[in-house]
Motif scaffolding. Structure first.
Motif, short mmCIF file in Angstrom:
data_model
loop_
_atom_site.label_atom_id
_atom_site.label_comp_id
_atom_site.label_asym_id
_atom_site.label_seq_id
_atom_site.Cartn_x
_atom_site.Cartn_y
_atom_site.Cartn_z
N LEU A 36 6.60 5.66 2.27
CA LEU A 36 6.51 4.68 1.19
C LEU A 36 5.51 5.15 0.15
CD1 LEU A 36 6.86 1.76 -0.04
CD2 LEU A 36 4.93 1.10 1.43
N ILE A 37 5.94 5.11 -1.11
CA ILE A 37 5.06 5.30 -2.25
C ILE A 37 5.05 3.95 -2.97
CG2 ILE A 37 4.64 6.59 -4.39
CD1 ILE A 37 4.72 8.42 -1.93
N PHE A 38 3.86 3.42 -3.26
CA PHE A 38 3.80 2.10 -3.90
C PHE A 38 2.52 1.96 -4.70
CE2 PHE A 38 0.99 1.36 -0.51
CZ PHE A 38 0.35 0.14 -0.66
N GLY A 39 2.33 0.82 -5.32
CA GLY A 39 1.23 0.57 -6.24
C GLY A 39 -0.15 0.46 -5.65
N GLY A 40 -0.29 0.57 -4.35
CA GLY A 40 -1.61 0.66 -3.74
C GLY A 40 -2.36 -0.63 -3.51
N GLY A 41 -1.73 -1.78 -3.81
CA GLY A 41 -2.43 -3.04 -3.64
C GLY A 41 -2.29 -3.60 -2.24
N ARG A 42 -3.26 -4.42 -1.85
CA ARG A 42 -3.22 -5.07 -0.53
C ARG A 42 -2.69 -6.49 -0.63
NH1 ARG A 42 -7.09 -8.71 -0.80
NH2 ARG A 42 -8.99 -8.28 -1.94
N VAL A 43 -2.39 -6.94 -1.84
CA VAL A 43 -1.98 -8.33 -2.08
C VAL A 43 -0.48 -8.42 -2.36
CG1 VAL A 43 -4.26 -9.03 -2.92
CG2 VAL A 43 -2.56 -8.15 -4.54
N GLY A 44 0.06 -9.62 -2.18
CA GLY A 44 1.45 -9.90 -2.52
C GLY A 44 2.44 -9.06 -1.73
N MET A 46 3.32 -6.11 -2.37
CA MET A 46 2.80 -4.75 -2.15
C MET A 46 2.12 -4.63 -0.80
SD MET A 46 1.21 -3.06 -5.60
CE MET A 46 0.34 -4.47 -6.23
N GLY A 47 1.23 -5.55 -0.51
CA GLY A 47 0.53 -5.51 0.77
C GLY A 47 1.46 -5.71 1.94
N LEU A 48 2.44 -6.59 1.79
CA LEU A 48 3.39 -6.86 2.87
C LEU A 48 4.23 -5.64 3.22
CD1 LEU A 48 4.58 -10.43 1.78
CD2 LEU A 48 3.14 -9.86 3.77
N ILE A 49 4.75 -4.93 2.20
CA ILE A 49 5.59 -3.77 2.50
C ILE A 49 4.75 -2.64 3.11
CG2 ILE A 49 5.52 -2.83 0.13
CD1 ILE A 49 8.53 -2.57 2.48
N ALA A 50 3.55 -2.43 2.59
CA ALA A 50 2.69 -1.39 3.15
C ALA A 50 2.35 -1.70 4.60
CB ALA A 50 1.42 -1.24 2.32
N ASP A 51 1.95 -2.92 4.88
CA ASP A 51 1.60 -3.31 6.25
C ASP A 51 2.79 -3.18 7.19
OD1 ASP A 51 -1.01 -3.83 5.47
OD2 ASP A 51 -0.72 -6.01 5.32
N ALA A 52 3.98 -3.55 6.72
CA ALA A 52 5.18 -3.46 7.56
C ALA A 52 5.52 -2.01 7.88
CB ALA A 52 6.36 -4.16 6.87
N VAL A 53 5.43 -1.13 6.90
CA VAL A 53 5.71 0.29 7.12
C VAL A 53 4.70 0.87 8.11
CG1 VAL A 53 5.66 2.57 6.01
CG2 VAL A 53 6.94 0.70 4.95
N LEU A 54 3.43 0.58 7.90
CA LEU A 54 2.39 1.11 8.78
C LEU A 54 2.53 0.57 10.20
CD1 LEU A 54 -0.59 0.87 6.27
CD2 LEU A 54 0.45 2.99 7.13
N ALA A 55 2.88 -0.71 10.33
CA ALA A 55 3.04 -1.33 11.66
C ALA A 55 4.17 -0.68 12.45
CB ALA A 55 3.29 -2.83 11.52
N LYS A 56 5.14 -0.10 11.72
CA LYS A 56 6.28 0.55 12.39
C LYS A 56 6.04 2.05 12.59
CE LYS A 56 9.52 -2.98 10.83
NZ LYS A 56 9.10 -3.81 11.93
N GLY A 57 4.81 2.48 12.35
CA GLY A 57 4.46 3.88 12.56
C GLY A 57 4.77 4.78 11.39
#
Length: 190
Positions: A36-44, A46-57
């Protein structure tokens, strides 16, 4: 595609369908080794997609301008976080690092990023597929406006065809995997 940029908002409206799409997209990325390449935010979103990708390894690379990092909205638990000076640098690096681009439902920033990526594709500055995940018809009116622009000859049919869309992750990823950027001569042909 090994890297996909996801444009999405710093806000989240609580839509459970959008949460499901985020989970499905994160699973698709994890299953297919896509970073995933994204805007780098932890909110909204953006944060949800980053956390979901990381949680799945999976891997998540964020790109955020310094002024937003200073406001403490940068996601600090990413695989990589690139801090740039301007929004324009952010958009350039996001596209440069990506093999494909997806717009999830979002606001003005999402549309700004989407249309800049489409303009760059039209001009031949990159060849990556660009698609909108049209969840529950979120982008119906926008896609209709693109049709009107084409009908009224402000947009070439080949340029309109560059805008991929589907209502689900599998459909959009399939369209993106099969995308072939038209040669520049076609885009500018009268």
């Amino acid at each position: 595609m090994k890297t996909v940029c996801v444009y999405c908002g710093a806000n989240f409206n609580g839509d459970t369908d959008l949460l499901n799409v985020i989970e499905n997209l994160a699973q698709y990325f994890a299953d297919n080794g896509i970073t995933l390449i994204f805007g780098g935010g932890r909110v909204g979103v953006m944060g949800l997609i980053a956390d979901a990708v990381l949680a799945k390894g999976g891997k998540a690379i964020g790109i955020i301008p310094q002024f937003l990092a200073d406001k403490e909205v940068a996601h600090t638990g990413l695989t990589e976080l690139h801090i740039v000076q301007t929004m324009h640098e952010r958009k350039q690096l996001m596209v440069k690092m990506s093999d494909g681009i997806i717009a999830l439902p979002g606001g003005l920033g999402t549309l700004d990023e989407l249309f800049e990526a489409l303009t760059w594709l039209q001009l031949g500055l990159h060849k990556s597929p660009v698609g909108v995940l049209n969840l529950n018809g979120f982008y119906d009116m926008l896609l209709k406006q693109l049709d009107v622009m084409t009908e009224q000859k402000f947009m070439k049919p080949a340029n309109r065809a560059m805008v991929l869309s589907a209502g689900d992750v599998a459909g959009l990823m399939d369209a993106m995997q099969n995308f072939d950027a038209a040669p520049e001569e076609v885009w500018f042909k009268k």
